[in-house]
Write a protein that holds these residues in place. Sequence first.
Motif, PDB file in Angstrom:
ATOM      1  N   LEU A 281       0.710  -1.192  -0.028  1.00  0.00           N
ATOM      2  CA  LEU A 281       0.007  -0.120  -0.078  1.00  0.00           C
ATOM      3  C   LEU A 281       0.819   1.194  -0.058  1.00  0.00           C
TER       4      LEU A 281
ATOM      5  N   PHE B 198      -2.062   7.507  -0.609  1.00  0.00           N
ATOM      6  CA  PHE B 198      -3.271   7.530   0.313  1.00  0.00           C
ATOM      7  C   PHE B 198      -3.071   9.096   0.968  1.00  0.00           C
ATOM      8  N   GLU B 199      -2.075   9.678   0.711  1.00  0.00           N
ATOM      9  CA  GLU B 199      -1.916  11.173   1.606  1.00  0.00           C
ATOM     10  C   GLU B 199      -1.313  12.035   0.631  1.00  0.00           C
TER      11      GLU B 199
ATOM     12  N   ALA C  21      -9.658   7.578  -0.640  1.00  0.00           N
ATOM     13  CA  ALA C  21      -8.561   6.568   0.243  1.00  0.00           C
ATOM     14  C   ALA C  21      -9.277   5.766   1.161  1.00  0.00           C
ATOM     15  N   ASP C  22     -10.621   6.145   2.044  1.00  0.00           N
ATOM     16  CA  ASP C  22     -11.072   5.277   2.734  1.00  0.00           C
ATOM     17  C   ASP C  22     -11.579   4.008   2.050  1.00  0.00           C
TER      18      ASP C  22
ATOM     19  N   ARG D 222      -8.963   1.633   1.479  1.00  0.00           N
ATOM     20  CA  ARG D 222      -8.346   1.224   2.610  1.00  0.00           C
ATOM     21  C   ARG D 222      -9.405   0.058   2.826  1.00  0.00           C
ATOM     22  N   THR D 223     -10.419   0.158   2.735  1.00  0.00           N
ATOM     23  CA  THR D 223     -11.372  -0.792   3.128  1.00  0.00           C
ATOM     24  C   THR D 223     -11.222  -2.414   2.208  1.00  0.00           C
TER      25      THR D 223
ATOM     26  N   ALA E 237      -8.359  -2.955   0.916  1.00  0.00           N
ATOM     27  CA  ALA E 237      -7.072  -3.752   1.751  1.00  0.00           C
ATOM     28  C   ALA E 237      -7.540  -4.547   2.830  1.00  0.00           C
ATOM     29  N   GLY E 238      -8.563  -4.004   3.587  1.00  0.00           N
ATOM     30  CA  GLY E 238      -8.844  -4.842   4.801  1.00  0.00           C
ATOM     31  C   GLY E 238      -9.873  -6.148   4.266  1.00  0.00           C
TER      32      GLY E 238
ATOM     33  N   THR F 299       2.368  -1.125   4.376  1.00  0.00           N
ATOM     34  CA  THR F 299       2.509   0.084   3.666  1.00  0.00           C
ATOM     35  C   THR F 299       3.869   0.366   3.136  1.00  0.00           C
TER      36      THR F 299
ATOM     37  N   THR G 273      -3.825   0.662  -4.920  1.00  0.00           N
ATOM     38  CA  THR G 273      -3.793   2.087  -5.028  1.00  0.00           C
ATOM     39  C   THR G 273      -5.302   2.475  -5.218  1.00  0.00           C
TER      40      THR G 273
END
Lengths: 491, 95
Positions: free
Chosen positions: A265, A270-271, A280-281, A284-285, A287-288, A299, A404
């Motif tokens: 990641l 992401f930033e 981004a959220d 990330r979900t 990725a979860g 990361t 990404t």
Amino acid sequence: MEITKLTALQTAAAIRQKTLTAPEALEASLEAIGATGEAVNAYITVCAGQARERAQQVQAKIEAGVLTSPLAGVPVAVKDNICTKGVRTTCASKILGDFTPFYNATVIERLEAAGAVIIGKCNMDEFAMGSTSETSYYGPTKNPWDLSRVPGGSSGGAAAAVAALQAPIALGSDTGGSIRQPASYCGVTGFKPTYGTVSRYGLIAYASSLDQIGPIARDADDCAAMMDVIRGKDDRDGTSLTVDQGSLLDAVRATESLKGMRVALPAQCFEREGLDGRVADAVRTTAGIMEELGAQVQTVDLDFLDYVIPAYYIIAAAEASSNLSRFDGVKYGMRAEEYGDLTDLYKKTRSEGFGDEVKKRILLGTFVLSSGYYDAYYRKALQVKAIIKERFDRLFERFDLILTPTAPATAPILGESLADPLKMYLSDIFTVSVNIAGLPGISIPCGFDGAGMPIGAQMIGQRLQEATVLGAAHAVQRLTDYHTRTPEVKA
Amino acid sequence: MQITRELVEYVADLSRICLDGASEEKMERELGAVIEYMEVLNALDTDGVEPLSHVFQVTNVMREDAVAPSSPREDILAGAPEATGQTFVVPRTLE
């Protein structure tokens, strides 16, 4: 059965099981085009007559047991920069407005051999130069989720056609994100293969070292099935590779868990300024979900991201300035009405035939290749390319996949990007490095923002690891339903 | 790097494109912005880095020297804006 909501594989399966016929599948797509075609403007040309004839022939061959491909009988929409014999191919440009190729691109030959039915030619940015499909000479395509927004680009018509249920699957082309970014904006799945996997013969060239044809579809399985049909060595494309990857569809369908998969990641994705927090959220979900499936997510640092867009535009513009020199009013396409000598004929034809964005990139490419500037720009960009490839190679020693966002934000409002071209270029920041390094990448729907617009997650693999990328996308799509949602087009 | 009107005219001529006054001004402005943005590459040290054209080691592709039909002349000429039955037609280039 809602025919237009079936995936390409489901459509073909229904035809094999005799609950549907190829002509019925075609008519369902044509009906959808009739209902929402004008509002979305996804097609430049709909070849209903040829398609109907072809669907009949294909149906007969399926019944006779001659055609057994997993996509036999499926209607396919094709980006209008891929040559189709006897069907006008415009590249969304005035200069090619009346160009009807006398040959098929290799991908079209392979599609037809597999029993697919070409339904029409999709709108795009002129010569694939853009990220919004607004530079088309034939008017902009609209995003089916919100007609006041762009569908992304340059394969915006192909992505919008699939999203608006006007075709179950489409072929696009990707030079810097042109399959993945519109797939992301339109809530569909788009796959850009490893450079050299799919023949470019018959693809009207933009930047030959970056261009690659690939599928836009409802899910990863459909993309794998399409890849099985179109990929493979072609003597007519010197850069096409001889590799046997086996059946991608089988490999992808067999991927149930991601146990042992190492996923990177990149922190910089992401930033950063201009990145929508909800995008981004959502990624990330994703990725979860991959962790739930057994993957190890970590990361990492991707420190070259600031350099990818400049390097990309230098390389792409340089190649475009050379590739587009063939459009001169002599061999095909339009010719200016009034002209003096030969040079004047070239100049008048090209000035009248090309739109502003295309002219800008030709000028830019000519500049970076011109005497005195070559080393500072073009050579420098190729050095940056070497660095980007090397950094990716090092990352892929430790990881199997990079995750990404596909784009920093969801689809912008029509017109906004044309006013700020540099901002539009930045919408490709997460996708262009994949082309520079020749990697396979996919965009899958992974959520919606507050305005109800789709968000895309991009998965990137090492060269020739198509099965890893498509397999991971398949596994995630088994646990999510974003890819099954469809917009209600307000025609 | 400053993009001047003269430079725009020069590359436009090399590109066989003519621009009118308004589009020349727009091109000068937009090209200037893009080139300025590209200067960011100067921050990256590329000393000693070999430029890379192709991500795969590409070598010459050889094929058998066998005779095969090429595209029919009439098919090729059918797409031309102006052609005789044999050739493309362009304005006279030699007096």
